[in-house]
Scaffold this motif. Structure first.
Motif, mmCIF file in Angstrom:
data_model
loop_
_atom_site.group_PDB
_atom_site.id
_atom_site.type_symbol
_atom_site.label_atom_id
_atom_site.label_comp_id
_atom_site.label_asym_id
_atom_site.label_seq_id
_atom_site.Cartn_x
_atom_site.Cartn_y
_atom_site.Cartn_z
ATOM 1 N N TRP A 187 -25.250 127.709 -30.998
ATOM 2 C CA TRP A 187 -26.754 128.806 -30.130
ATOM 3 C C TRP A 187 -26.538 128.417 -28.620
ATOM 4 O O TRP A 187 -26.307 129.561 -28.327
ATOM 5 C CB TRP A 187 -28.321 127.591 -30.384
ATOM 6 N N ARG A 188 -25.660 127.685 -28.734
ATOM 7 C CA ARG A 188 -25.346 127.442 -26.831
ATOM 8 C C ARG A 188 -24.060 128.681 -26.602
ATOM 9 O O ARG A 188 -24.381 129.159 -25.834
ATOM 10 C CB ARG A 188 -24.558 126.368 -25.970
ATOM 11 N N ASP A 189 -23.542 128.958 -27.477
ATOM 12 C CA ASP A 189 -21.622 129.939 -27.018
ATOM 13 C C ASP A 189 -22.328 131.334 -27.806
ATOM 14 O O ASP A 189 -22.559 132.118 -26.454
ATOM 15 C CB ASP A 189 -21.472 129.487 -28.379
ATOM 16 N N ARG A 190 -23.625 131.601 -28.532
ATOM 17 C CA ARG A 190 -24.061 132.904 -28.980
ATOM 18 C C ARG A 190 -25.423 133.258 -28.238
ATOM 19 O O ARG A 190 -25.507 134.041 -27.345
ATOM 20 C CB ARG A 190 -25.184 132.582 -30.285
ATOM 21 N N THR A 191 -26.203 132.146 -27.285
ATOM 22 C CA THR A 191 -27.378 132.962 -26.355
ATOM 23 C C THR A 191 -27.152 132.479 -25.410
ATOM 24 O O THR A 191 -27.709 133.024 -24.244
ATOM 25 C CB THR A 191 -28.500 132.127 -26.738
ATOM 26 N N GLY A 192 -26.286 131.569 -25.082
ATOM 27 C CA GLY A 192 -26.527 130.475 -23.973
ATOM 28 C C GLY A 192 -27.246 129.953 -23.092
ATOM 29 O O GLY A 192 -27.366 129.159 -21.424
ATOM 30 N N HIS A 193 -28.357 129.613 -23.759
ATOM 31 C CA HIS A 193 -29.430 128.791 -23.600
ATOM 32 C C HIS A 193 -28.830 127.409 -24.771
ATOM 33 O O HIS A 193 -28.319 127.512 -25.098
ATOM 34 C CB HIS A 193 -30.789 129.092 -24.145
ATOM 35 N N THR A 194 -29.062 126.079 -23.584
ATOM 36 C CA THR A 194 -28.561 125.371 -24.261
ATOM 37 C C THR A 194 -31.111 124.988 -24.903
ATOM 38 O O THR A 194 -31.232 123.943 -24.101
ATOM 39 C CB THR A 194 -28.461 123.841 -23.300
ATOM 40 N N ILE A 195 -30.407 123.881 -25.936
ATOM 41 C CA ILE A 195 -31.610 123.497 -27.015
ATOM 42 C C ILE A 195 -31.900 122.445 -26.471
ATOM 43 O O ILE A 195 -30.707 121.704 -26.098
ATOM 44 C CB ILE A 195 -31.225 123.410 -28.264
ATOM 45 N N LEU A 196 -33.200 122.274 -25.804
ATOM 46 C CA LEU A 196 -33.754 120.449 -25.543
ATOM 47 C C LEU A 196 -34.255 120.383 -27.131
ATOM 48 O O LEU A 196 -34.961 120.635 -27.541
ATOM 49 C CB LEU A 196 -35.239 120.922 -24.568
ATOM 50 N N GLU A 197 -34.167 118.801 -27.295
ATOM 51 C CA GLU A 197 -33.539 118.452 -28.707
ATOM 52 C C GLU A 197 -34.822 117.015 -28.572
ATOM 53 O O GLU A 197 -34.532 116.456 -27.500
ATOM 54 C CB GLU A 197 -32.747 117.704 -29.262
ATOM 55 N N ARG A 198 -36.008 116.820 -28.867
ATOM 56 C CA ARG A 198 -36.551 115.435 -28.416
ATOM 57 C C ARG A 198 -37.248 114.721 -29.616
ATOM 58 O O ARG A 198 -36.946 115.118 -31.298
ATOM 59 C CB ARG A 198 -38.265 116.002 -28.098
ATOM 60 N N TYR A 199 -37.920 113.601 -29.766
ATOM 61 C CA TYR A 199 -38.488 113.128 -30.783
ATOM 62 C C TYR A 199 -39.950 112.463 -30.870
ATOM 63 O O TYR A 199 -40.115 112.133 -29.593
ATOM 64 C CB TYR A 199 -37.167 112.033 -30.666
ATOM 65 N N GLY A 200 -40.487 112.717 -31.827
ATOM 66 C CA GLY A 200 -41.686 112.549 -32.286
ATOM 67 C C GLY A 200 -42.101 112.043 -33.392
ATOM 68 O O GLY A 200 -41.089 112.266 -34.203
ATOM 69 N N MET A 201 -43.296 111.386 -33.578
ATOM 70 C CA MET A 201 -43.382 111.190 -35.446
ATOM 71 C C MET A 201 -44.659 111.372 -35.396
ATOM 72 O O MET A 201 -45.946 111.709 -34.044
ATOM 73 C CB MET A 201 -43.654 109.377 -35.243
ATOM 74 N N SER A 202 -45.510 111.295 -35.924
ATOM 75 C CA SER A 202 -47.020 111.290 -36.624
ATOM 76 C C SER A 202 -48.372 111.029 -36.119
ATOM 77 O O SER A 202 -49.190 110.785 -35.442
ATOM 78 C CB SER A 202 -47.166 111.402 -38.291
ATOM 79 N N GLU A 203 -47.359 109.120 -35.981
ATOM 80 C CA GLU A 203 -48.415 108.215 -35.734
ATOM 81 C C GLU A 203 -47.881 107.946 -33.973
ATOM 82 O O GLU A 203 -48.836 107.715 -32.925
ATOM 83 C CB GLU A 203 -47.566 106.988 -36.021
ATOM 84 N N THR A 204 -47.479 109.283 -33.329
ATOM 85 C CA THR A 204 -47.049 108.658 -31.616
ATOM 86 C C THR A 204 -46.719 110.172 -31.458
ATOM 87 O O THR A 204 -46.737 110.201 -29.693
ATOM 88 C CB THR A 204 -46.049 108.056 -31.975
ATOM 89 N N VAL A 205 -47.383 110.982 -31.329
ATOM 90 C CA VAL A 205 -47.117 112.479 -31.006
ATOM 91 C C VAL A 205 -45.443 112.134 -30.574
ATOM 92 O O VAL A 205 -44.609 111.791 -30.547
ATOM 93 C CB VAL A 205 -48.132 113.185 -30.647
ATOM 94 N N MET A 206 -45.263 113.053 -29.331
ATOM 95 C CA MET A 206 -43.868 112.581 -28.508
ATOM 96 C C MET A 206 -43.561 111.426 -28.330
ATOM 97 O O MET A 206 -44.687 111.575 -27.535
ATOM 98 C CB MET A 206 -43.727 114.186 -28.034
ATOM 99 N N LEU A 207 -42.091 110.596 -28.640
ATOM 100 C CA LEU A 207 -42.175 110.024 -27.786
ATOM 101 C C LEU A 207 -40.666 109.854 -26.413
ATOM 102 O O LEU A 207 -40.556 109.253 -25.462
ATOM 103 C CB LEU A 207 -41.220 109.239 -28.781
ATOM 104 N N THR A 208 -39.713 111.408 -26.986
ATOM 105 C CA THR A 208 -38.391 111.131 -25.903
ATOM 106 C C THR A 208 -38.534 112.790 -26.175
ATOM 107 O O THR A 208 -38.405 113.610 -26.519
ATOM 108 C CB THR A 208 -37.435 110.600 -26.609
#
Length: 519
Positions: free
Chosen positions: A299-320
């Protein structure tokens, strides 16, 4: 007098100043239901008022649940907002659920209202009425159904119900890959606190335009994406169904995109995905399942954008989240970034002691705390007690590590841990090695019963298009790279991995399919 902590009130306060500006544009192709339909902020206000007034007219008991299993549509989002507005509890249900599953949710949650697709009314209403649900309405993606037929007769003015921050706003049932599905209870305060943190961390602005191509029966699409746009007063380009070509065609009109890894893979298959198409985009976010490092780099090579990954759960919504702003650090592929402001995260070993964060960090059990963490599981007090520590931290069930810089990496679910011959084997580690082998597109590693080792490691690999992959050759290659106890006893080559609607590999199905292999 205390401020009304109803989540709808906070969202409504952030609508665009010009209420007649476009808030949501249906962006599906010409054949799509409602294609080109536009909804102003005033439309959202009026429509949610009418649906909320309909719900109020039913004289429902306080705290009533409204269970919803409909296809994605803007009206389905308006129904969710109206349930919040009227002070009831929203219960989204995956559109893939069948009768036996729906029967369990209705019996367990005891909703006062069920809303379903018109084509399912026959069997859904039968289940609902057997469970003594007093009201069943229909809602279809073409703006038809008894819910809207009734709501249109109501006033378009409505005073939002008074709610406290810890009042229940939604119940999300976990996927139930082990045992019965559990209903995670999320409050108005849980949801609002997380939306406000993400607004800051991801730099949401009123002039943002979000491409909304996710389902809305899940945290990612219903809460993270929708709340983000509404709280920023930002426009949404709304896709009832994900179509990679159609989404790419609208990237020049947008600034934000949220997707599961599968959506990124499918867009990378399109020749129209170019740097020019993404020139106006501000941020691409991925979650709900692990993003392969290969996809991250492609994705970074093709678009020039770096995807932002995050982590969450049904019990907590987003965590990191990985950093949005460059000054806060790099976005590192394979990691889920740092704990969000206000979120506590710790990694403990089997004895309950903190794992060292030196170097890459030691693998342990992830526990969290914060204003976004749910109160517990619906009508499961014992299960709730089991899942929280004595000092109030939630046991996520995820295994991971935190390196010396603070970046968190998720290694897998603790229930996916394989203990083979007394040794701990983490599937994600083996999958990382497998995915680096020539010809392998992706893989899944599970443990199955074995008479000598207790559990045996097996792998399912999917070859790249046109590639020939042999199971025996894969095993031989791994024996040169990793400890023998980690090497799969068998490798199966298949065309695809089983996934749920959010793109997560359903390892329980693989375990079940191969459980008799060695016994």
């Amino acid at each position: 007098m205390e401020m009304n902590a109803n989540l709808f009130v906070a969202l409504r306060a952030n609508f665009a100043e010009d209420l007649d500006a476009c808030a949501i544009e249906v962006a599906d192709g010409e054949a799509g239901a409602g294609a080109g339909q536009r909804y102003s902020w005033r439309d959202i206000d009026r429509a949610t008022a009418m649906i909320a007034n309909l719900l109020d007219s039913l004289d429902l008991p306080a705290g009533s649940r409204v269970a919803v299993q409909t296809e994605k549509s803007v009206e389905a989002l308006l129904l969710y907002l109206a349930v919040l507005r009227a002070g009831y509890v929203y219960l989204p249900l995956n559109t893939a659920y069948q009768a036996a599953e729906l029967s369990y949710f209705i019996d367990n949650a005891e909703p006062a209202v069920v809303v379903c697709a018109g084509r399912n009314f026959g069997w859904v209403s039968k289940l609902a009425f057997q469970a003594k649900v007093p009201w069943v309405f229909t809602l279809d993606e073409d703006r038809r159904g008894t819910l809207l037929d009734r709501a249109v007769q109501m006033s378009d003015r409505h005073q939002p119900a008074e709610r406290k921050a810890d009042d229940l706003a939604a119940i999300l049932y976990t996927s139930g890959t082990t045992g019965r599905s559990k209903g995670a209870m999320l409050s108005h305060g849980n949801l609002l606190s997380n939306a406000q943190v993400l607004k800051h961390c991801w730099g949401w602005r009123a002039d943002d335009v979000l491409i909304h191509a996710l389902p809305i029966f899940h945290v990612h699409g219903l809460f993270v994406a929708s709340h983000g746009a509404l709280l920023a007063g930002a426009k949404m380009l709304w896709f009832n169904r994900f179509d990679p070509r159609a989404v790419i065609a609208r990237l020049p009109d947008a600034t934000l995109f949220m997707g599961v890894p599968t959506l990124y893979v499918r867009m990378l298959e399109q020749a129209t995905l170019t740097r020019e198409a993404c020139a106006r985009m501000r941020l691409f976010i991925s979650g709900s399942a692990p993003l392969l490092i290969e996809t991250f780099q492609a994705w970074r090579d093709r678009t020039g954008h770096t995807i932002l990954e995050r982590y969450g759960m049904s019990e907590t919504v987003m965590l990191t989240s990985n950093p949005y702003r460059a000054e806060d650090g790099d976005r590192l592929g394979g990691t889920v970034g740092f704990p969000l402001p206000g979120v506590g995260l710790r990694v403990l070993d089997d004895a309950g002691e903190p794992c060292p964060s030196t170097g890459d960090g030691e693998i342990g059990h992830i526990q969290v705390t914060g204003p976004n963490v749910f109160a517990g599981y619906w009508r499961m007090p014992e299960k709730t007690r089991e899942e929280f520590t004595a000092d109030g931290w939630f046991k996520t069930g995820d295994v991971g590590r935190r390196d010396e810089r603070g970046y968190v990496t998720i290694v897998g679910r603790s229930k996916d841990l394989i203990i083979s011959g007394g040794y701990n084997v983490y599937p994600a580690e083996i999958e990382g090695w497998l995915n680096e082998l020539p010809g392998v597109a992706e893989s899944a590693v599970v443990g199955v019963p074995h008479p000598d080792f207790g559990e045996a490691v097996i792998a399912v690999v999917v070859p790249r298009p046109g590639a020939q992959v042999e199971g025996a050759a894969v095993i031989a290659a791994l024996k040169d790279r990793i400890a023998n106890f980690k090497v799969p006893k068998r490798v199966f080559v298949e065309n695809e991995l089983p996934r749920n609607a959010m793109g997560k590999v359903q390892k329980n199905l693989l375990r079940e399919r191969h459980r008799g292999l060695f016994v």
